[in-house]
Enzyme design. Sequence first.
Site, PDB file in Angstrom:
ATOM      1  CB  SER A 261      60.373  46.688 -33.684  1.00 39.86           C
ATOM      2  OG  SER A 261      61.592  46.993 -34.036  1.00 39.86           O
ATOM      3  CE  LYS A 262      58.520  54.985 -32.472  1.00 44.37           C
ATOM      4  NZ  LYS A 262      59.879  55.577 -33.184  1.00 44.37           N
ATOM      5  NE  ARG A 263      64.046  49.443 -30.185  1.00 44.43           N
ATOM      6  CZ  ARG A 263      63.993  48.140 -29.991  1.00 44.43           C
ATOM      7  NH1 ARG A 263      65.056  47.475 -30.179  1.00 44.43           N
ATOM      8  NH2 ARG A 263      62.970  47.582 -29.261  1.00 44.43           N
ATOM      9  N   GLY A 265      62.127  50.595 -38.508  1.00 47.30           N
ATOM     10  CA  GLY A 265      61.762  51.730 -39.332  1.00 47.30           C
ATOM     11  C   GLY A 265      62.714  52.865 -38.942  1.00 47.30           C
ATOM     12  CG  ASP A 266      62.802  55.059 -35.557  1.00 47.13           C
ATOM     13  OD1 ASP A 266      61.613  55.505 -36.325  1.00 47.13           O
ATOM     14  OD2 ASP A 266      62.355  55.045 -34.250  1.00 47.13           O
TER      15      ASP A 266
END
Length: 506
Positions: A261-263, A265-266
């Site tokens: 998920s994008k999370r 990546g962050d």
Amino acid sequence: MSVRVRFAPSPTGPLHIGGVRTALYNYLFARKSGGSFILRIEDTDQSRYVKGAEQYITETLSWCGISPDESVGRGGDYGPYRQSERKHIYRNHITKLIGSGNAYYAFDTPAEIEEMRNRLITKGVATPQYDFHVRENMKNSLTMSAKEVSQRIGAGEHYVIRMLIPENEVVTVHDIIRGEVKVHTSHLDDKVLFKSDGMPTYHLANIVDDHLMKITHVIRGEEWLPSAPLHVLLYKAFGWDIPVFAHLPLILKPEGNGKLSKRDGDRLGFPVFPLDWKDPATGKVSAGFRESGYCKEAFVNFLALLGWHPESEQELFTMDELIEAFSLDRVGKAGARFDLEKAKWFNQQYLKSMPTEQLVEVFEENLKEHNIPAEPELIKRVVELVRDRIVFAVDLWDHAHYFFQPPDDYDAKVIKKRWKPGTGDHLLLVKTAWETLPQFSASALKQSTIDYIEKNMLHTGQVMNCLRLAVVGAAKGPDLFDIIETLGKEETIQRIKKAVLVIEEK
Ligand code: GLU
């Protein structure tokens, strides 16, 4: 019959790399089989529409070299390719389904549906749904007279049109990757296909378009597998041929548990989007692979191998080689773990084979940004010296700035470890020996330094590391004597004198 496949994203935000991989596999499959690859924009859910998302999709595909044969921009014989421009088509088709008794009007309000759910929950039903158990007790065209139905519609009452899921049937989905997937219709609910605002839901629009656009293979993410039985029933209800399905495995978190998920990546500091994305609502920018320094060839190569396993051990593929080698039956069922180090490795491989001129261009830009004038010959020489050490073209600056700027400070750890009493004197004497060399070349410099070390019975590492510290400022870089030759006599002498002064005074 020629192969026709489609990538059908919804413009609801930036395309995740999983979506790009779906597009890529569709493209490879189409090219391999001499078929057509279609880009269709599924924008019927206006509440989720995000400005700029469609353009982001087009730009991503074009960056990756995935060119559709038919699309909004290119046109084609089966357009329009944006679903919001095909509303009349869906209306005609839903009318047919109602006529054949496969769909029905339902007037239940959200509160009434909630009430039905609660009633079923108190009776012990774990997942209550609008299905054959309940439809006979709800407000729909199965329980009302035709007159009442047309009166309600005429009065502008909100309604939905639901699929009438047949009772007690087993639906089989043929999937190239998963084999035969069988589902009993008692697990399916009467999904909404159409709404009184004139808009179809994803299911209806998707099936109608796949049929009208003569799609032969539906290649899409695993998250759509639960919808596939309903889609099969819809094809049957219309009396149409059913395309072959291929549901691709998920791209998993680096740890292997759950969808990337994008999370993630962050949290771990890597992009999950192909290009930078600026959220139009918040203005927040999410990083893209392109802007993070990945070259498109590396990105495509890396993505292709996330889920597909070539027959050979080969890892580096051009797009043409991917087309040649690709087959859906070598796509695995299990999720593919995202591996950042592998992504970097691919980029490094592509940078290694990139023509020097291309890297020189990048580096010239860096130098301009730092206001550093430099001779083209020198820039080329420096790029050649450091190019094998970089993972991204943007790393050139980090790895080569000291060729153009003397160090401002010296790595304290290296000083502590290597710089002993007397080191400064030795460095100055080595420098004096260099000054008398007939040629200031890497090989002559090296020989002269080794002679000095041997004559004075010094520790090689210590002298070499301190020389490097003096000219570079840190324990990094390519061969020390290549660096010194490139810097030239004057500059090297200055740097050694300065280093001794600065470090010994500390
Ligand atoms: N519009 C769907 C999506 O956003 C398409 C799913 C499909 O390919 O059927 O992914």
